[in-house]
Design a protein around this motif. Structure first.
Motif, PDB file in Angstrom:
ATOM      1  N   MET A  91       0.822  -1.178   0.000  1.00 40.04           N
ATOM      2  CA  MET A  91       0.000   0.000   0.000  1.00 40.04           C
ATOM      3  C   MET A  91       0.871   1.249   0.000  1.00 40.04           C
ATOM      4  N   PHE A  92       2.020   1.151   0.649  1.00 39.98           N
ATOM      5  CA  PHE A  92       2.917   2.299   0.700  1.00 39.98           C
ATOM      6  C   PHE A  92       3.386   2.681  -0.694  1.00 39.98           C
ATOM      7  N   SER A  93       3.804   1.689  -1.477  1.00 39.38           N
ATOM      8  CA  SER A  93       4.280   1.979  -2.832  1.00 39.38           C
ATOM      9  C   SER A  93       3.144   2.473  -3.724  1.00 39.38           C
ATOM     10  N   ALA A  94       1.940   1.935  -3.535  1.00 41.42           N
ATOM     11  CA  ALA A  94       0.792   2.419  -4.304  1.00 41.42           C
ATOM     12  C   ALA A  94       0.493   3.862  -3.944  1.00 41.42           C
ATOM     13  N   SER A 126      -8.380  -5.134  -5.142  1.00 37.87           N
ATOM     14  CA  SER A 126      -7.118  -5.613  -5.733  1.00 37.87           C
ATOM     15  C   SER A 126      -5.960  -5.421  -4.767  1.00 37.87           C
ATOM     16  N   ALA A 127      -5.047  -6.361  -4.789  1.00 40.48           N
ATOM     17  CA  ALA A 127      -3.898  -6.321  -3.887  1.00 40.48           C
ATOM     18  C   ALA A 127      -2.866  -5.311  -4.371  1.00 40.48           C
ATOM     19  N   VAL A 162       1.183  -3.212  -7.812  1.00 45.56           N
ATOM     20  CA  VAL A 162       1.917  -1.947  -7.949  1.00 45.56           C
ATOM     21  C   VAL A 162       3.412  -2.186  -7.808  1.00 45.56           C
ATOM     22  N   ILE A 163       3.787  -3.028  -6.877  1.00 49.36           N
ATOM     23  CA  ILE A 163       5.200  -3.338  -6.665  1.00 49.36           C
ATOM     24  C   ILE A 163       5.776  -4.041  -7.891  1.00 49.36           C
ATOM     25  N   GLU A 221       2.742   1.262 -14.253  1.00 50.63           N
ATOM     26  CA  GLU A 221       2.692   1.671 -12.843  1.00 50.63           C
ATOM     27  C   GLU A 221       1.460   2.503 -12.543  1.00 50.63           C
ATOM     28  N   ARG A 222       1.160   3.437 -13.453  1.00 50.16           N
ATOM     29  CA  ARG A 222       0.020   4.322 -13.228  1.00 50.16           C
ATOM     30  C   ARG A 222      -1.289   3.546 -13.242  1.00 50.16           C
ATOM     31  N   GLU A 223      -1.435   2.621 -14.185  1.00 51.47           N
ATOM     32  CA  GLU A 223      -2.655   1.833 -14.259  1.00 51.47           C
ATOM     33  C   GLU A 223      -2.791   0.905 -13.058  1.00 51.47           C
ATOM     34  N   ALA A 224      -1.689   0.319 -12.622  1.00 50.47           N
ATOM     35  CA  ALA A 224      -1.742  -0.582 -11.466  1.00 50.47           C
ATOM     36  C   ALA A 224      -2.134   0.179 -10.203  1.00 50.47           C
ATOM     37  N   ALA A 225      -1.526   1.337  -9.985  1.00 51.15           N
ATOM     38  CA  ALA A 225      -1.872   2.138  -8.811  1.00 51.15           C
ATOM     39  C   ALA A 225      -3.315   2.633  -8.896  1.00 51.15           C
ATOM     40  N   SER A 226      -3.749   3.010 -10.082  1.00 52.83           N
ATOM     41  CA  SER A 226      -5.131   3.458 -10.264  1.00 52.83           C
ATOM     42  C   SER A 226      -6.109   2.324 -10.025  1.00 52.83           C
TER      43      SER A 226
END
Length: 100
Positions: A1-4, A59-60, A64-65, A74-79
């Protein structure tokens, strides 16, 4: 969650077809599929609720990691994690009401 959180802080969340599709699949299709399989398996109502709610989790953040390590999406994964978490409030509430 921190990296997201860091990625979302650095870049504005995007809402495109890929993010919407992954959120809908993760928050609606997967729990309903689990519900169908639980009904076919003749699980008791208690276990049916547990299975459906477990599969309805957002979603886990590991995506994002992984996406930041391979430097793609990265942007899509965090979104996806962001919008999936927001959508989970409503989808999990609806599933709790439906399975009770």
């Amino acid at each position: 969650m921190f990296s997201a959180g860091i990625l979302l802080c650095l870049m504005k969340p995007v809402l495109n077809r890929m993010v919407i599709t992954s959120v809908v699949i993760r928050n609606v299709v997967v729990p309903l599929g689990a519900w169908g399989l639980a009904l076919v398996a003749h699980l008791s109502p208690f276990y049916l609720r547990e299975v459906v709610l477990t599969f309805a989790m957002p979603s886990a953040s590991v995506i994002v990691i992984l996406s930041s390590q391979i430097k793609k999406g990265e942007r899509e994964a965090a979104s996806t994690v962001f919008f999936s978490t927001i959508a989970a409030v409503f989808s999990m509430g609806a599933l709790i009401a439906l399975t009770s």
